[in-house]
Design an enzyme around this catalytic site. Structure first.
Site: not given
Lengths: 163, 163, 163, 163, 163, 163
Positions: A77, A130
């Site tokens: 939103l 990562d």
């Protein structure tokens, strides 16, 4: 506006991207912060491997900036806005065994840019995870929060202790 | 592989998406977790506004699942893989004034899916922040970490205390 | 297949993503190359500013790798495939006043990965342009081409002079 | 601003999307160009296969326009802006055995649109490569450069020989 | 699986991308169809303007194919899969004052490809609307449905009257 | 502008994103509508399974809003604009055995927002199809059209019978 002040839900609790067409365009800034807490082995690699550290942190900074631009694709939103500036810094804090990630976003816009700053921090932190997870998967991402916000009718928001 | 075991950097410390063409395709699972710590006013709204709570948390869960699929777009050196399953749960933990976000991802693949699970948690948490920030901007996202991981040659990873 | 051997157009010259469901999955590699020809002022900045050079080129390498993953979004009739490896190198070639960009992509797949390698080179080159255009806009991107390709029934493709 | 005039790197050589919030919104235009050099067999197919030519080049033009809109996703430090116009033309130049690709972009904005024009040219050229590579892989993309630029305080940029 | 056979909702009615890791990889095909019903003025322009018709419909076909690849980004709980083929045809049906849009998708995969085919039809139809809306906004998109589906354990699905 | 009033094609029928730099920024609104026609079994599940109904429709509403923001990525010649508001409602209409989908979009912009509203409806409808297709694949998406449009020099467009 929905009951209880949740502006993203209409009176029947359905989602909506709230109408900002009546809001004033002002210069808005937001600064967000987070930390990647590092196991000892990763801390050592980043501290000693100078070239490498630059690279890991620089790639994370680049990923964080790119993520600021992707915020409205990720957060359902959130409005698509035009950012005037975005920067991410990843600094090794050896005494606290962590990398401190900060993101600052600026836009002359009708809505605030805190989600862009928080998203930039989150993705930079995930990128560090990562790139180092081959060494140790025990990293944790902590303390993602808004530090400062200015512009817009709600005035200045500033966490205590942040100048 | 780069020096110091950082597999994402080659021998000259340049970035690379590491070669997984020789790795075995196995069933891989990962579970990640995080918490959105809530100021009192938001906790009350979520606790009492039953319909609303469903909606805020459900939209966050949906956003988290969609973000799992976007992981390789966000994390520079992460492989694009095909996910077999992804789910996100957002549960109000009143005694700790927070929403607990968990994400589980499954894939029959040559690389692990921990980044997908961590990204799902992060974006679900950011969505909760976005939907409640009109009430109070003092939320914090804490404790994003990998809980469990299985599949692949590195075996099972499991945080202590997680069954 | 369309007339004249253009496999992307059907017999009525309409676009189509050609059917590869009958093709064999083999290990496919592609290497592509290009050059960013630099005006003198940019060459000097990159050559002397050692730290900076690392950064400009490293960010371009990162952008190139991320672009490899976006290839099917950019090229209309290109298949979405799973890449096993992608790397981009940007090297300053002072005697020829240019940066040489190379990209290597590997995938165990049913289609070749030459478009991914060419896209990685193109976006890395564009990123160098973007980061240096404040100094001089007279850069040119030249010689983007496929150097090598292996895997698949068409056999090995190799530009003369490339070992 | 970073040392040596590289505005995308801050004083510590970290990446940043530079702050344009103080810059004036003016009408900005950019025209970029590039060429896809064609082996004889592809030139013949495109020249003789009239319908096909239309299609290959039209799909490339469409891909180029769509890529203009994707520029900020591809180039890490490029601002997301709102384009007022984008067009790409791909014209067969038989005497030079190539397709000439041109892209013009217009925007009433605070930053220039040269990266959008250069990206449009690059992706249109890559699309031509993709659609004809089944015939011959020996194509090369050459001469991608900015032809003209207007708007903004740096004034008009124009390559010699371009009216 | 959720109550009432809605496989996308778990037992607490939360969203989930359902687990397909146990499903068999088979050759799956899906064909979907839809119609753009045209006001008289648009029908005439498309019928008479032969060159233009080709272009409007060809751009719509291209957009439809690209949208097939974007399906998992658009549909929250849809799996990211690798498509082996995708094609879209847009044919003027003068006697019914409409353009008939068909999309066929093929994939050797563990899930069906009906959503990809339906998305390809929808976006091709929207593109026709976009390109002709300057003439008349009274177009309607009707009858988007699955015509055929094969592969997978649920067997062949085929609408009556479709061979 | 192209012949025959097709503003998206230039005088040689090539695609172009038309120049809107001279157009006035006004408050623009668009409302679009469509229906997902449901087989009896799906109607019953949605009607009786109250919690589930909420969830299916809410996820579809969320997907529709997110798709509004993706419109320029999907429709080749559509401008990237900044939306001020977007909302989607999915309402079960038992007497007509369908879900009625409506989308309203608002933007202070130089181009209309009808494509955003039509795309929001289309993707919400596709999401309902995706979530219920495990029960019955015989759903159809019907009647996607523009209901109302205001702002811009072409004045107000309003389908008869819509107040």
């Amino acid at each position: 506006m929905g009951k209880n002040g949740l502006t993203h839900l209409d009176s029947n609790d359905r989602p909506q991207m709230v109408d900002v067409s009546k809001k004033e365009e002002t210069l808005r800034e937001a600064v967000a912060e987070g930390r990647v807490v590092l196991p000892q082995r990763i801390l050592e690699v980043i501290r000693e491997g100078k070239t490498k550290k630059g690279n890991v942190l620089l790639i994370a900074e680049t990923a964080g900036i790119m993520a600021c631009k992707k915020t409205p694709e990720l957060i359902p939103l959130c409005h698509s806005i035009r950012l005037d500036s975005a920067s991410v810094t990843c600094d090794l804090d050896e005494s606290n065994s962590c990398v401190v990630v900060r993101c600052k976003v600026v836009a002359k816009e009708v809505t605030g840019v805190e989600m862009e700053a928080l998203t930039g921090v989150s993705v930079a932190a995930l990128t560090i995870y990562d790139m180092c997870k081959g060494i140790d998967k025990g990293m944790r991402i902590e303390g993602i929060r808004l530090l400062k916000k200015s512009g817009g009718k709600s005035g200045i928001y500033c966490v205590e202790g942040t100048e």
